[in-house]
Design a protein around this motif. Structure first.
Motif, mmCIF file in Angstrom:
data_model
loop_
_atom_site.group_PDB
_atom_site.id
_atom_site.type_symbol
_atom_site.label_atom_id
_atom_site.label_comp_id
_atom_site.label_asym_id
_atom_site.label_seq_id
_atom_site.Cartn_x
_atom_site.Cartn_y
_atom_site.Cartn_z
ATOM 1 N N ASP A 155 0.844 -1.204 0.000
ATOM 2 C CA ASP A 155 0.000 0.000 0.000
ATOM 3 C C ASP A 155 0.875 1.249 0.000
ATOM 4 N N GLU A 156 1.568 1.468 -1.100
ATOM 5 C CA GLU A 156 2.436 2.634 -1.257
ATOM 6 C C GLU A 156 2.093 3.298 -2.578
ATOM 7 N N PHE A 157 2.383 4.591 -2.694
ATOM 8 C CA PHE A 157 2.109 5.277 -3.957
ATOM 9 C C PHE A 157 3.221 4.948 -4.944
ATOM 10 N N VAL A 158 2.850 4.286 -6.001
ATOM 11 C CA VAL A 158 3.853 3.825 -6.967
ATOM 12 C C VAL A 158 3.721 4.579 -8.289
ATOM 13 N N VAL A 159 4.815 4.615 -9.017
ATOM 14 C CA VAL A 159 4.830 5.277 -10.331
ATOM 15 C C VAL A 159 5.573 4.396 -11.332
ATOM 16 N N GLY A 160 5.423 4.769 -12.592
ATOM 17 C CA GLY A 160 6.113 4.065 -13.673
ATOM 18 C C GLY A 160 5.166 3.144 -14.418
ATOM 19 N N TYR A 161 5.586 2.754 -15.602
ATOM 20 C CA TYR A 161 4.800 1.855 -16.445
ATOM 21 C C TYR A 161 3.353 2.356 -16.593
ATOM 22 N N GLY A 162 3.229 3.654 -16.861
ATOM 23 C CA GLY A 162 1.906 4.250 -17.062
ATOM 24 C C GLY A 162 1.387 5.000 -15.852
ATOM 25 N N LEU A 163 1.906 4.673 -14.676
ATOM 26 C CA LEU A 163 1.422 5.314 -13.442
ATOM 27 C C LEU A 163 2.193 6.602 -13.188
#
Ligand code: XMP
Length: 184
Positions: free
Chosen positions: A155-163
């Motif tokens: 449950d963490e804010f993730v980024v990358g691969y479209g995010l």
């Protein structure tokens, strides 16, 4: 600046591009079996699902049609509320069609639950969900079943691969958690 400079903003890399592509090939194999002899329309939810749509579609070795929806979900902070507005609707009439919704990430699942019932009201032959990533809330209590799941994430804010974070990081090839120094 190159991609490795952008990656310095991540505190953890959860999945690399190779791991994501291998998982999508596995999911594509299952999808081919499950939809054998049936036509298939995959529906990507903009903007986050652009990368997963492109890679999943190309991992399929059968005909598939692609369409897109854009929705906005109102919420407080980073959590959605389930109150959804359609910003871009499908171009396709889905009545009698087998529809597979392709998502980048499911968090609370409220946006997707709304989308499934919206699409179901249009009389499709079936509606299923494929997501590249899933957060713990969705795994624990999502009302509608998710047939194809790539990876479970913390449950963490993730980024990358479209995010994205503020519309940036979508073009990172891996998925990771943003480091605290990025917020300050
Ligand atoms: P719900 O809670 O309705 O929301 O499942 C899903 C949508 O919320 C966004 N979301 C994220 N976006 N990093 C992001 O870049 C995240 O960690 C994240 N968690 C949720 C995303 O738009 C998703 O479609």
């Amino acid at each position: 600046m190159d991609a490795s400079d952008i990656e310095k903003d991540l505190s953890t890399i959860h999945y690399t591009e190779d791991q994501i592509l291998a998982k999508l090939r596995e999911l594509a194999g299952r999808i081919e079996q499950d939809y054998e002899g049936k036509d298939l329309l995959i529906v990507g939810v903009l903007k986050g699902a652009v990368m997963v749509m492109a890679d999943l579609a190309r991992a399929l070795t059968r005909h598939v049609e692609m369409d897109w929806m854009a929705v906005s979900s109102y919420g407080s902070g980073t959590k959605s509320s389930g109150v959804v507005r359609i910003l871009k609707d499908l171009d396709t009439d889905i009545s009698g069609r087998h529809v597979l919704i392709v998502e980048d990430i499911i968090d609370t699942g409220l946006t997707l639950s709304w989308l499934v019932s919206n699409l179901q009201s249009r009389g499709p032959a079936s509606v299923e969900i494929c997501t590249a990533f899933r957060k713990p809330d969705a795994a624990a209590k999502m009302a509608v079943p998710v047939k194809y799941v790539g990876f479970d994430l913390p449950d963490e804010f993730v980024v990358g691969y479209g995010l994205d974070y503020a519309e940036k990081y979508r073009n990172l090839r891996c998925v990771g958690t943003l480091a605290p120094h990025v917020y300050s």
